[in-house]
Design an enzyme around this catalytic site. Structure first.
Site, PDB file in Angstrom:
ATOM      1  N   ASP A   1       0.389  17.184 -15.846  1.00  0.00           N
ATOM      2  CA  ASP A   1       1.001  15.849 -15.798  1.00  0.00           C
ATOM      3  C   ASP A   1       2.212  15.830 -14.876  1.00  0.00           C
ATOM      4  OD1 ASP A   1       2.084  17.552 -17.873  1.00  0.00           O
ATOM      5  OD2 ASP A   1       3.284  15.861 -18.576  1.00  0.00           O
TER       6      ASP A   1
ATOM      7  N   ASP B   1       6.388  20.069  -8.935  1.00  0.00           N
ATOM      8  CA  ASP B   1       6.376  20.085 -10.399  1.00  0.00           C
ATOM      9  C   ASP B   1       5.067  19.505 -10.909  1.00  0.00           C
ATOM     10  OD1 ASP B   1       7.085  20.136 -13.036  1.00  0.00           O
ATOM     11  OD2 ASP B   1       8.443  18.423 -12.929  1.00  0.00           O
TER      12      ASP B   1
ATOM     13  N   GLU C   1       3.419  17.882 -20.657  1.00  0.00           N
ATOM     14  CA  GLU C   1       4.650  18.666 -20.590  1.00  0.00           C
ATOM     15  C   GLU C   1       5.859  17.770 -20.358  1.00  0.00           C
ATOM     16  OE1 GLU C   1       8.037  20.880 -19.255  1.00  0.00           O
ATOM     17  OE2 GLU C   1       6.970  19.440 -18.014  1.00  0.00           O
TER      18      GLU C   1
HETATM   19 ZN   LIG Z   1       7.452  20.759 -14.741  1.00  0.00          ZN
END
Ligand SMILES: [Zn+2]
Length: 414
Positions: free
Chosen positions: A100, A131, A165
């Site tokens: 995610d 990320d 997350e």
């Molecule tokens: Zn992350």
């Protein structure tokens, strides 16, 4: 210890994947995976694409841990693991990355469409490219080098891809851990490459506890010319703020593992009170972000805060409600001497030629939960340019390749 010739072979193989790694980054970025709390429809489309690609790359042995979630149209928050069997079938090295992303935020702050990733000056730009796709793609191609070179890793490799997350991990890694008896064992090396520093020298082994509180002070609203008819909530709250920042003195311990080494108690958000100057505010709301060293119990911090609040209530004849936005007691730190820390230090030294160190951070990651549950040692590490959650998030291609070599080195260590 690792075989230098084998590592050289694997490193060269990883270099040959450069274009394929960029291509996978771009393909993954095109499928936004935003959790429902952030207004998205979840991760399933991205997970399906990822699995399809993994099969094409030669991965087998998939295990799924899908969580049910009615808030997304598919009803599923996917989590899955792919395994490459090593010489030791019962010891695993885990690389855990999350699928995610956070939403792009204000689009005008981006130079381009955040979901159409592109390469410029050696960096890939787009939401999610750092990320957590930088290390997701790095871990995949590190493992692929073993498939292509027909090399058997020392430990068995588990690559885990998780949901949720960015919001709570309740439908992600926590779900996985709670849905099965033994996801991890104490002999496993667990790496979460989701945080780090630009040098790649920080191996995170500890986190401060997080306590986020909001204080609603209730007095009595009245006309600005007759304050005696009301009770100014803003004045009481202002006194409260100045008392709360003194919590530092009540919890003064310091630990050089962390930067800053002390606990922090910072008033942050302030909500607007009255809309005009000539009204005495009857209500005031502000919030506070506390990051507390693991050795303190948050219950003691809360008790100290309540004492301060009661004193202000009494002195100013107001009522103060405390609401808790985050209350995460951190786990006992992973030892700086844990095998996973030593293995990473050797791999980082080999690939980046730098000395790395074990340290603590002030933010919560999924590692905290893993540490808490049965005390598994886990290291959070990545060489990252730290643009996560920002507009024009980007990942240097060289970081992606270098981190892949660090993972490959871990897979070779005896
Ligand atoms: Zn992350």
């Amino acid at each position: 210890m690792f075989d230098a010739d084998q590592f050289k072979k694997v490193s060269q193989k990883i270099d040959s994947y450069r274009e394929a790694m960029i291509e996978l980054q771009i393909a993954l970025s095109a499928v936004p995976a935003v959790g429902p709390e952030n207004g998205g429809d979840g991760e399933l489309a991205k997970a399906n694409l990822l699995k399809e690609r993994l099969i094409q790359l030669g991965f087998k042995n998939f295990r799924h841990y899908d969580a049910q979630d009615k808030r997304v149209s598919s009803g599923i928050r996917p989590n899955f693991v792919t395994t490459i069997e090593g010489k030791n079938k019962n010891r695993f090295i885990w690389i855990i990355t999350h699928m995610d992303i956070v939403p792009p935020g204000e689009l005008r702050l981006w130079s381009n469409d955040p979901y159409k990733a592109y390469v410029k000056d050696g960096h890939i730009f787009g939401r999610g490219v750092e990320d957590n796709q930088q290390d997701m793609v790095a871990s995949i191609f590190a493992a692929k080098a073993f498939i292509d070179e027909k090399l058997i890793p020392e430990y068995s490799i588990n690559l885990a891809f998780v949901s949720d997350e960015e919001t709570s991990s309740n439908m992600g890694l926590y779900y996985m851990m709670d849905s099965t008896d033994k996801l991890f064992s104490n002999d496993d090396l667990i790496v979460v490459p989701d945080s780090g520093n630009p040098e790649g020298s920080l191996i995170e082994v500890a986190e401060k506890s997080m306590l986020w509180l909001c204080f609603k002070t209730k007095g009595k609203q009245c006309h600005g010319s007759n304050p005696q008819l009301g009770n100014n909530a803003f004045v009481a709250a202002s006194h409260l703020v100045t008392k709360l920042v003194k919590l530092k003195k009540l919890f003064p311990k310091s630990d050089p593992l962390f930067d800053p080494p002390e606990s922090t108690f910072e008033p942050t958000k302030k909500e607007a009170n009255v809309g005009n100057i000539n009204t005495i505010p009857g209500e005031d709301i502000f919030c506070m972000d506390c990051r507390v060293l693991p050795e303190y119990d948050l219950k003691d911090v809360m008790a100290a805060i309540q004492k301060i609040v009661h004193a202000i209530e009494k002195k100013f004849k107001v009522q103060i409600e405390i609401s808790t936005a985050q209350y995460v007691q951190s786990a006992k730190p992973t030892s700086s001497d844990a095998p996973v820390v030593h293995a990473l230090q050797e791999a980082i030294k080999t690939v980046y030629n730098i000395e790395s160190f074990a340290g603590g951070v002030g933010a919560g990651t999924v590692a905290s939960y893993i540490r808490k549950k049965d005390g598994y040692p886990v290291a959070v590490w990545s060489k990252t340019c730290m643009t996560a959650h920002q507009p024009d998030e980007n990942c240097p291609v060289d970081n992606m390749l270098g981190n892949a070599k660090v993972f490959a080195n871990l897979f070779l260590q005896k």
